[in-house]
Design an enzyme around this catalytic site. Sequence first.
Site, PDB file in Angstrom:
ATOM      1  CG  ASP A  93     -78.186   7.265   1.560  1.00 10.01           C
ATOM      2  OD1 ASP A  93     -79.225   7.766   2.001  1.00 10.01           O
ATOM      3  OD2 ASP A  93     -77.431   6.546   2.260  1.00 10.01           O
ATOM      4  CG  ASP A 267     -76.300  14.899   2.062  1.00 11.95           C
ATOM      5  OD1 ASP A 267     -76.042  14.241   3.086  1.00 11.95           O
ATOM      6  OD2 ASP A 267     -77.457  15.065   1.624  1.00 11.95           O
ATOM      7  CB  CYS A 305     -72.020  36.605  -4.405  1.00 12.73           C
ATOM      8  SG  CYS A 305     -72.116  34.939  -5.088  1.00 12.73           S
ATOM      9  CB  CYS A 307     -72.372  33.123  -8.240  1.00 14.14           C
ATOM     10  SG  CYS A 307     -73.995  33.912  -8.152  1.00 14.14           S
ATOM     11  CB  CYS A 310     -74.011  37.895  -7.371  1.00 15.68           C
ATOM     12  SG  CYS A 310     -75.071  37.012  -6.218  1.00 15.68           S
ATOM     13  CG  HIS A 336     -76.557  33.052  -5.033  1.00 19.18           C
ATOM     14  ND1 HIS A 336     -75.525  33.938  -4.842  1.00 19.18           N
ATOM     15  CD2 HIS A 336     -77.179  32.918  -3.832  1.00 19.18           C
ATOM     16  CE1 HIS A 336     -75.513  34.334  -3.574  1.00 19.18           C
ATOM     17  NE2 HIS A 336     -76.510  33.730  -2.935  1.00 19.18           N
TER      18      HIS A 336
HETATM   19  N1  LIG Z   1     -81.838  13.651   7.275  1.00 15.23           N
HETATM   20  C1  LIG Z   1     -80.792  12.879   7.739  1.00 15.23           C
HETATM   21  C2  LIG Z   1     -80.430  11.681   6.941  1.00 15.23           C
HETATM   22  C3  LIG Z   1     -80.324  11.737   5.537  1.00 15.23           C
HETATM   23  C4  LIG Z   1     -79.941  10.618   4.825  1.00 15.23           C
HETATM   24  C5  LIG Z   1     -79.851  10.701   3.317  1.00 15.23           C
HETATM   25  S1  LIG Z   1     -78.302  11.401   2.861  1.00 15.23           S
HETATM   26  C6  LIG Z   1     -78.305  11.290   1.136  1.00 15.23           C
HETATM   27  C7  LIG Z   1     -79.397  11.652   0.392  1.00 15.23           C
HETATM   28  C8  LIG Z   1     -79.350  11.546  -0.992  1.00 15.23           C
HETATM   29  C9  LIG Z   1     -78.201  11.068  -1.628  1.00 15.23           C
HETATM   30  C10 LIG Z   1     -77.099  10.702  -0.862  1.00 15.23           C
HETATM   31  C11 LIG Z   1     -77.144  10.815   0.519  1.00 15.23           C
HETATM   32  C12 LIG Z   1     -79.650   9.415   5.509  1.00 15.23           C
HETATM   33  N2  LIG Z   1     -79.247   8.313   4.809  1.00 15.23           N
HETATM   34  C13 LIG Z   1     -78.988   7.171   5.491  1.00 15.23           C
HETATM   35  N3  LIG Z   1     -78.577   6.075   4.795  1.00 15.23           N
HETATM   36  N4  LIG Z   1     -79.091   7.078   6.844  1.00 15.23           N
HETATM   37  C14 LIG Z   1     -79.478   8.121   7.599  1.00 15.23           C
HETATM   38  O1  LIG Z   1     -79.576   7.990   8.835  1.00 15.23           O
HETATM   39  C15 LIG Z   1     -79.771   9.368   6.925  1.00 15.23           C
HETATM   40  C16 LIG Z   1     -80.159  10.512   7.632  1.00 15.23           C
HETATM   41 ZN   LIG Z   2     -74.159  34.883  -6.059  1.00 12.83          ZN
END
Ligand SMILES: NCc1cc(CSc2ccccc2)c2nc(N)[nH]c(=O)c2c1
Ligand SMILES: [Zn+2]
Length: 373
Positions: A93, A267, A305, A307, A310, A336
Amino acid sequence: MTRRFGFSIHATDGRARTGAIETPRGEIRTPAFMPVGTAATVKAMLPESVRATGADILLGNTYHLMLRPTAERIARLGGLHRFMNWDRPILTDSGGFQVMSLAELRKLTEEGVTFRSHVDGARHSLTPERSMEIQRLLGSDIVMCFDECPALPADRARIEQSMRLSMRWAARSREAFGDRPGHALFGIMQGGLERDLREESAESLKAIGFDGYAVGGLAVGEGQEAMFGVLDYAPGFLPQDKPRYLMGVGKPDDIVGAVQRGIDMFDCVLPSRSGRTGQALTRMGAVNIKNARHADDPRPLDPECSCPACTRYSRAYLHHVFKAGEIISSMLLTWHNLHYYQELMQGLRDAIAAGRLADFAASFHARRAEGDL
Ligand SMILES: NCc1cc(CSc2ccccc2)c2nc(N)[nH]c(=O)c2c1
Ligand SMILES: [Zn+2]
């Protein structure tokens, strides 16, 4: 093995797609769930265990890594893949989101954000240019634009102003990223719950041109109904032939609904974070292993499951090691939960390929008992 970055769609079912993203470090099967490895580790998991759950790609966190151990140190040591012993794709990110949610004394200007580290109080700044440099130093395969995700509740004027700033930052991110074959830059759509602002953001991003497109600014407290309301139209504003990534989502039912609405990548910290608190996510719903009713239960968490938790341990054992605060408790429940998420993604990919996503979603919802098991 390809030297380039590419996305191919193998089948569709309604608005849902299944396919693969080709990168020099391996393919990412979509729809994909990406475990979060914030400080260069997926907490309580070895990288080989994360791979064993079925993950094709991990997430790294620019904000955390720039503070500690710093991007320059990771670069000197050979980059994030070498550093954390994960040789498959990594997405990072851009850091803006975590600054706004974690750092102190933040100051936001057209240039970027200045803030004090939550680790040691030192002053730092992030701009689109610095974010691209940090993600390059880390060596991530998929780089996210530097954006601003407005805190909710926010009025339309604030959402509009913030989205347009993010679009200017997207252009600066693209410029600073440069030409890096085999590496991808994803734009991030903003615009809150406003349809016209979401469309304007998508048009701005398409005019700049990206290798993939994220939907940002959701899962920030608006609730599932409002989120799905935006996902009923927003993915359709994005290019059909590029991956679509819904940032920070989500619970299993969030993911099923978002896949049905055309999202390819996800994610969320939920499977790992809740694993450490004793919450096991299963096809029947959530099981809180700390509950006393599990103390004498010889049965596995989820008999269906495969894993390690489990197949090799009883609920009674998991209950015991949780109550005793033993490290293995985090290891087994995290494993898990991540395994369950990857099984859910495989089920979604198979259902889309077979044209039976609606049936899959119906049985997914039917199996989940209400409340705690
Ligand atoms: N909760 C929603 C969310 C989460 C992340 C973080 S996603 C993430 C977290 C950790 C590692 C990699 C990606 C976001 N990142 C950016 N840049 N912009 C957003 O609007 C946004 C909204
Ligand atoms: Zn499991």
